[in-house]
Scaffold this active site. Sequence first.
Site, PDB file in Angstrom:
ATOM      1  N   TYR A 198     -10.991  33.657  29.234  1.00  0.00           N
ATOM      2  CA  TYR A 198     -11.162  32.228  28.978  1.00  0.00           C
ATOM      3  C   TYR A 198     -11.998  31.567  30.073  1.00  0.00           C
ATOM      4  CZ  TYR A 198     -10.088  27.322  28.220  1.00  0.00           C
ATOM      5  OH  TYR A 198     -10.208  25.965  28.011  1.00  0.00           O
TER       6      TYR A 198
ATOM      7  N   SER B 160     -14.039  23.499  31.011  1.00  0.00           N
ATOM      8  CA  SER B 160     -12.665  23.473  31.534  1.00  0.00           C
ATOM      9  C   SER B 160     -12.717  23.503  33.053  1.00  0.00           C
ATOM     10  CB  SER B 160     -11.898  24.698  31.036  1.00  0.00           C
ATOM     11  OG  SER B 160     -10.682  24.823  31.750  1.00  0.00           O
TER      12      SER B 160
ATOM     13  N   LYS C 245     -15.727  29.740  29.751  1.00  0.00           N
ATOM     14  CA  LYS C 245     -16.014  28.339  30.072  1.00  0.00           C
ATOM     15  C   LYS C 245     -17.066  28.236  31.176  1.00  0.00           C
ATOM     16  CE  LYS C 245     -13.464  26.393  26.958  1.00  0.00           C
ATOM     17  NZ  LYS C 245     -14.041  25.593  25.879  1.00  0.00           N
TER      18      LYS C 245
ATOM     19  N   ASN D 102     -16.502  21.318  20.663  1.00  0.00           N
ATOM     20  CA  ASN D 102     -15.126  21.267  21.181  1.00  0.00           C
ATOM     21  C   ASN D 102     -14.277  22.468  20.758  1.00  0.00           C
ATOM     22  OD1 ASN D 102     -12.459  19.783  21.971  1.00  0.00           O
ATOM     23  ND2 ASN D 102     -12.248  20.217  19.782  1.00  0.00           N
TER      24      ASN D 102
ATOM     25  N   ASP E 208     -13.974  22.002  11.186  1.00  0.00           N
ATOM     26  CA  ASP E 208     -12.848  22.759  11.749  1.00  0.00           C
ATOM     27  C   ASP E 208     -12.493  23.885  10.788  1.00  0.00           C
ATOM     28  OD1 ASP E 208     -10.176  23.499  12.838  1.00  0.00           O
ATOM     29  OD2 ASP E 208     -10.352  21.623  13.947  1.00  0.00           O
TER      30      ASP E 208
HETATM   31  N1  LIG Z   1      -5.734  21.697  26.242  1.00  0.00           N
HETATM   32  C1  LIG Z   1      -6.183  22.006  27.467  1.00  0.00           C
HETATM   33  O1  LIG Z   1      -5.424  22.049  28.457  1.00  0.00           O
HETATM   34  C2  LIG Z   1      -7.645  22.276  27.675  1.00  0.00           C
HETATM   35  C3  LIG Z   1      -8.113  22.304  29.000  1.00  0.00           C
HETATM   36  C4  LIG Z   1      -9.464  22.550  29.222  1.00  0.00           C
HETATM   37  C5  LIG Z   1     -10.315  22.756  28.154  1.00  0.00           C
HETATM   38  N2  LIG Z   1      -9.824  22.719  26.876  1.00  0.00           N
HETATM   39  C6  LIG Z   1     -10.771  22.936  25.785  1.00  0.00           C
HETATM   40  O2  LIG Z   1     -10.746  21.829  24.906  1.00  0.00           O
HETATM   41  C7  LIG Z   1     -11.025  22.267  23.573  1.00  0.00           C
HETATM   42  C8  LIG Z   1      -9.913  21.799  22.632  1.00  0.00           C
HETATM   43  O3  LIG Z   1      -8.679  22.316  23.126  1.00  0.00           O
HETATM   44  P1  LIG Z   1      -7.264  21.902  22.481  1.00  0.00           P
HETATM   45  O4  LIG Z   1      -6.261  22.089  23.554  1.00  0.00           O
HETATM   46  O5  LIG Z   1      -7.364  20.616  21.759  1.00  0.00           O
HETATM   47  O6  LIG Z   1      -7.098  23.084  21.438  1.00  0.00           O
HETATM   48  P2  LIG Z   1      -6.229  23.155  20.086  1.00  0.00           P
HETATM   49  O7  LIG Z   1      -5.876  24.593  19.969  1.00  0.00           O
HETATM   50  O8  LIG Z   1      -5.131  22.126  20.118  1.00  0.00           O
HETATM   51  O9  LIG Z   1      -7.297  22.736  18.974  1.00  0.00           O
HETATM   52  C9  LIG Z   1      -8.446  23.529  18.782  1.00  0.00           C
HETATM   53  C10 LIG Z   1      -9.082  23.137  17.453  1.00  0.00           C
HETATM   54  O10 LIG Z   1     -10.230  23.987  17.274  1.00  0.00           O
HETATM   55  C11 LIG Z   1     -10.150  24.597  15.996  1.00  0.00           C
HETATM   56  N3  LIG Z   1     -10.817  25.912  16.046  1.00  0.00           N
HETATM   57  C12 LIG Z   1     -10.416  27.017  16.728  1.00  0.00           C
HETATM   58  N4  LIG Z   1     -11.279  28.037  16.510  1.00  0.00           N
HETATM   59  C13 LIG Z   1     -12.242  27.554  15.679  1.00  0.00           C
HETATM   60  C14 LIG Z   1     -13.394  28.120  15.075  1.00  0.00           C
HETATM   61  N5  LIG Z   1     -13.727  29.417  15.261  1.00  0.00           N
HETATM   62  N6  LIG Z   1     -14.165  27.341  14.276  1.00  0.00           N
HETATM   63  C15 LIG Z   1     -13.833  26.043  14.048  1.00  0.00           C
HETATM   64  N7  LIG Z   1     -12.732  25.456  14.577  1.00  0.00           N
HETATM   65  C16 LIG Z   1     -11.951  26.205  15.376  1.00  0.00           C
HETATM   66  C17 LIG Z   1      -8.677  24.708  15.677  1.00  0.00           C
HETATM   67  O11 LIG Z   1      -8.448  24.822  14.273  1.00  0.00           O
HETATM   68  C18 LIG Z   1      -8.155  23.392  16.263  1.00  0.00           C
HETATM   69  O12 LIG Z   1      -8.249  22.328  15.338  1.00  0.00           O
HETATM   70  C19 LIG Z   1     -11.176  23.782  23.640  1.00  0.00           C
HETATM   71  O13 LIG Z   1     -12.544  24.117  23.779  1.00  0.00           O
HETATM   72  C20 LIG Z   1     -10.420  24.137  24.918  1.00  0.00           C
HETATM   73  O14 LIG Z   1     -10.864  25.340  25.491  1.00  0.00           O
HETATM   74  C21 LIG Z   1      -8.500  22.489  26.613  1.00  0.00           C
END
Ligand SMILES: NC(=O)c1ccc[n+]([C@@H]2O[C@H](COP(=O)([O-])OP(=O)(O)OC[C@H]3O[C@@H](n4cnc5c(N)ncnc54)[C@H](O)[C@@H]3O)[C@@H](O)[C@H]2O)c1
Length: 251
Positions: A155, A142, A159, A87, A36
């Site tokens: 976004y 997503s 995805k 992720n 991360d």
């Molecule tokens: N939360 C939602 O509603 C949702 C819905 C569909 C898909 N997603 C996908 O799930 C995944 C996680 O989402 P989340 O809501 O937990 O996000 P979040 O923002 O809570 O956490 C994202 C994590 O990724 C890390 N990160 C970001 N950019 C990075 C990089 N360049 N290199 C390394 N680490 C990096 C951040 O430090 C963080 O720890 C993402 O791919 C997001 O698109 C989320």
Amino acid sequence: MSTEKKVAIITGGASGIGFAFTRSLIEAGYAVVIADMAGADKAAATLKNEGFDVIGVEADVTSVDDTKKMVAAAVETFGGLDLLVNNAGIFTSLKLKPFDQIEPSEWMKVMEVNTLGPFLCAKAALPELRKSSAGRIINIASTSQMKGAPFMLHYTASKGAVISFTRSLARELGADNITVNAIAPGFTLSDGVLATGMEEVMGDVVRKTSRSIPRDQVPDDLTGALLFLASDGAAFITGQTIAVDGGSYFL
Ligand SMILES: NC(=O)c1ccc[n+]([C@@H]2O[C@H](COP(=O)([O-])OP(=O)(O)OC[C@H]3O[C@@H](n4cnc5c(N)ncnc54)[C@H](O)[C@@H]3O)[C@@H](O)[C@H]2O)c1
């Protein structure tokens, strides 16, 4: 050090959905590398104190060097690599806006993290996954991409690319006994979502009008699909996307 355990790298594994993935995999007996760009060491230290095999690597998935570094750490510490979970993504920091107000630089940044990132991680992981008896890549997409969602065109487009990437990479790696699948979460109350106030804007609409199961989706709702796709029982499933969204979108 080498371990008999299966070894996983989880990008963005220090918080949110990624941290739920980290916890579910270590509890299922994996040794885990949390990769991360923020908080990897801290998240790993917490879990190490609980007696688990886990390390943190500060890594930006858009950096070739960092992706190589995270794989090297898995090999050095745990002796190999069996599972890559792509992720890390940009979502919760995005401001919803009509597409003609999205600047090209913002579009490129989202594409860089959400599409170049998984590509670089898969490239770095491939030599080690080929050595595994059952290599796995699981990409996080997503359901917004499937339904079409307004005001975050960069976004949803990124995805959509993740799902195309999953299908085509599955075709390339099947002969190496590596499966490539995706999980498509619905709107999930991750750390990032809770911190940005997105829940207040979107939560009620999603719960009341979109879902068959009308409750909030939390990160732990996604771990069953992850463990299944990582398991031996899923060895003949590849190129697929599983939607986990309380029955909002039906494939
Ligand atoms: N939360 C939602 O509603 C949702 C819905 C569909 C898909 N997603 C996908 O799930 C995944 C996680 O989402 P989340 O809501 O937990 O996000 P979040 O923002 O809570 O956490 C994202 C994590 O990724 C890390 N990160 C970001 N950019 C990075 C990089 N360049 N290199 C390394 N680490 C990096 C951040 O430090 C963080 O720890 C993402 O791919 C997001 O698109 C989320």
